[in-house]
Write a protein that holds these residues in place. Structure first.
Motif, short mmCIF file in Angstrom:
data_model
loop_
_atom_site.label_atom_id
_atom_site.label_comp_id
_atom_site.label_asym_id
_atom_site.label_seq_id
_atom_site.Cartn_x
_atom_site.Cartn_y
_atom_site.Cartn_z
N THR A 179 0.83 -1.21 0.00
CA THR A 179 0.00 0.00 0.00
C THR A 179 0.86 1.25 0.00
N ARG A 180 1.92 1.25 0.81
CA ARG A 180 2.81 2.42 0.85
C ARG A 180 3.47 2.64 -0.51
N ASP A 181 3.93 1.58 -1.14
CA ASP A 181 4.58 1.71 -2.45
C ASP A 181 3.59 2.22 -3.50
N LEU A 182 2.38 1.69 -3.47
CA LEU A 182 1.38 2.10 -4.45
C LEU A 182 0.96 3.55 -4.25
N GLU A 183 0.86 3.98 -3.00
CA GLU A 183 0.52 5.38 -2.73
C GLU A 183 1.62 6.30 -3.23
N ALA A 184 2.89 5.88 -3.09
CA ALA A 184 3.99 6.68 -3.64
C ALA A 184 3.95 6.69 -5.16
N THR A 185 3.49 5.59 -5.75
CA THR A 185 3.40 5.49 -7.20
C THR A 185 2.39 6.48 -7.77
N LEU A 186 1.36 6.81 -7.00
CA LEU A 186 0.36 7.76 -7.48
C LEU A 186 0.99 9.11 -7.81
N GLY A 187 1.97 9.54 -7.00
CA GLY A 187 2.67 10.79 -7.29
C GLY A 187 3.47 10.72 -8.57
N VAL A 188 4.09 9.57 -8.83
CA VAL A 188 4.85 9.39 -10.06
C VAL A 188 3.92 9.41 -11.28
N ILE A 189 2.77 8.75 -11.14
CA ILE A 189 1.80 8.75 -12.23
C ILE A 189 1.32 10.17 -12.52
N ALA A 190 1.08 10.95 -11.47
CA ALA A 190 0.65 12.34 -11.65
C ALA A 190 1.72 13.15 -12.38
N SER A 191 2.99 12.88 -12.08
CA SER A 191 4.08 13.58 -12.78
C SER A 191 4.07 13.27 -14.26
N HIS A 192 3.88 12.00 -14.61
CA HIS A 192 3.82 11.62 -16.03
C HIS A 192 2.63 12.29 -16.72
N GLN A 193 1.50 12.32 -16.03
CA GLN A 193 0.31 12.92 -16.63
C GLN A 193 0.51 14.41 -16.87
N ARG A 194 1.16 15.11 -15.92
CA ARG A 194 1.43 16.53 -16.11
C ARG A 194 2.31 16.76 -17.34
N THR A 195 3.33 15.94 -17.49
CA THR A 195 4.23 16.11 -18.63
C THR A 195 3.51 15.86 -19.95
N ILE A 196 2.74 14.79 -20.02
CA ILE A 196 2.02 14.48 -21.26
C ILE A 196 1.03 15.60 -21.58
N ALA A 197 0.36 16.14 -20.56
CA ALA A 197 -0.59 17.22 -20.79
C ALA A 197 0.12 18.46 -21.35
N LYS A 198 1.31 18.77 -20.82
CA LYS A 198 2.06 19.92 -21.32
C LYS A 198 2.52 19.68 -22.76
N SER A 247 -1.62 8.92 -22.75
CA SER A 247 -2.51 9.43 -21.71
C SER A 247 -3.52 8.36 -21.28
N GLU A 248 -4.03 7.60 -22.23
CA GLU A 248 -4.95 6.51 -21.89
C GLU A 248 -4.25 5.44 -21.06
N ASN A 249 -2.99 5.16 -21.38
CA ASN A 249 -2.24 4.18 -20.59
C ASN A 249 -2.03 4.68 -19.16
N ILE A 250 -1.80 5.98 -19.03
CA ILE A 250 -1.61 6.55 -17.69
C ILE A 250 -2.90 6.43 -16.88
N ILE A 251 -4.03 6.71 -17.53
CA ILE A 251 -5.32 6.59 -16.84
C ILE A 251 -5.56 5.15 -16.40
N PHE A 252 -5.24 4.18 -17.29
CA PHE A 252 -5.38 2.77 -16.92
C PHE A 252 -4.48 2.42 -15.75
N LEU A 253 -3.24 2.93 -15.78
CA LEU A 253 -2.29 2.64 -14.70
C LEU A 253 -2.77 3.26 -13.39
#
Length: 329
Positions: A179-198, A247-253
């Motif tokens: 759970t701790r690792d997955l919660e930390a992963t959410l921040g990494v996923i958000a970083s990828h989504q920000r970059t793709i959006a930009k 972006s769709e892959n990020i949403i799935f992840l």
């Protein structure tokens, strides 16, 4: 700061003071965080006004792409700091006047430094008369598109690695660590989504710039430049579709990570539920015999205490074996 390049991409010497005139051989004038004196110096050379920083921030299409006094003004939103966790969008101004290109920027996208380093080789094979500001402009836009493709490819690889890590964590037996690792992963996923959006925002802006360039007489009269603009528009379209796919892959992840976190939390709740059900019958029995009623015949019997303990143990063991048989844990 002003950097000067001739029509072959060779850097020129910059005047020591703002009062000194710029050389007439300058074909590309790159202005980085220009001062008012430097703006006046460039305006004197090209004969038209240079947009200010506030004017670059205008979002209306009519304010970002227009022709005035024989000069073409273009503003592109370009992603930069794409290798960090907090990418940004920088507004880059372009002025095409008298065969010269002027770029006004208050950021340092990687595409500019890459193009400036290779400009001489990029333009060396062109004839001297053919290498104009419009030629440099199209090649600079190509460099930005290539940089966007590089960012998308890099992020795509990182997302693939992250996806493998996320789904491999399901085999770990420690729910709290997972759970701790997955919660930390959410921040990494958000970083990828920000970059793709930009990047998607940048590609949309570059698409408008490429379309506007095709309407310029200097571009329409040069088959090579016109074909290059069409090729740029096609590349932007392909990259935009690829960005949508990522972006769709990020949403799935993201959905998968949230689902795995929910599964791990359900595992914890299942253990707590089983423990509550196991200890509920013994607690009930102990509560009954803890009541202080006078007429409770078992209290005076010597066998009452061991029998009560045995009944409590049996009542706890029964639910435990039943849950074990059902495979709840």
């Amino acid at each position: 700061m002003i950097r000067l390049y001739d029509n072959q991409g060779v850097p020129l010497e910059t005047p020591q003071t703002a009062a000194d005139p710029l050389p007439d051989t300058a074909c590309w004038i790159d202005m980085l965080h220009p001062s008012a004196e430097e703006e006046a110096q460039v305006e004197k050379l090209i004969g038209v006004e240079v947009p200010s920083r506030d004017e670059l921030h205008d979002i209306e299409p009519s304010s970002r792409l227009y022709i005035e006094n024989g000069a073409a003004y273009l503003t592109a939103s370009v992603v930069w700091k794409a290798d960090s966790d907090f990418p940004e969008i920088a507004d880059i101004g372009f002025v095409l006047s008298g065969g010269r290109l002027v770029t006004i920027r208050y950021a340092e996208p990687k595409a500019f430094s890459m193009f400036a380093a290779n400009a001489h080789r990029e333009l060396a094979h062109r004839e001297l008369a053919a290498s104009s500001g419009h030629d440099i402009m199209t090649r600079l836009i190509e460099a930005m598109i290539d940089r966007s493709a590089e960012v998308l490819e890099h992020r795509s690889r990182r997302i693939d690695v992250l996806s493998t890590e996320v789904f491999s964590r399901g085999a770990v037996s420690n729910p709290e660590a997972v759970t701790r690792d997955l919660e930390a992963t959410l921040g990494v996923i958000a970083s990828h989504q920000r970059t793709i959006a930009k990047v998607r925002e940048s590609l949309m802006s570059l698409s408008r710039v490429a379309s506007f360039l095709q309407t310029l007489p200097e571009i329409m009269g040069d088959k090579t430049l016109k074909q290059r603009c069409r090729s740029m528009a096609g590349d932007v379209q392909s990259l935009s579709e690829h960005a949508d796919f990522i972006s769709e892959n990020i949403i799935f992840l993201l959905d998968a990570s949230l689902g795995l976190i929910s599964v791990q939390q359900n595992q914890v709740m299942k253990v707590l539920s089983v423990a509550a059900m196991v200890f509920l019958p013994p607690t009930f029995i102990g509560t009954v015999y803890g009541m202080n009623f006078h007429d409770m015949p078992e209290l005076s019997q010597p066998w009452a205490y061991p029998i009560a303990l045995a009944v409590m143990a049996a009542s706890a063991l029964g639910p435990y074996l039943w849950f074990k048989r059902k495979g709840w844990f």
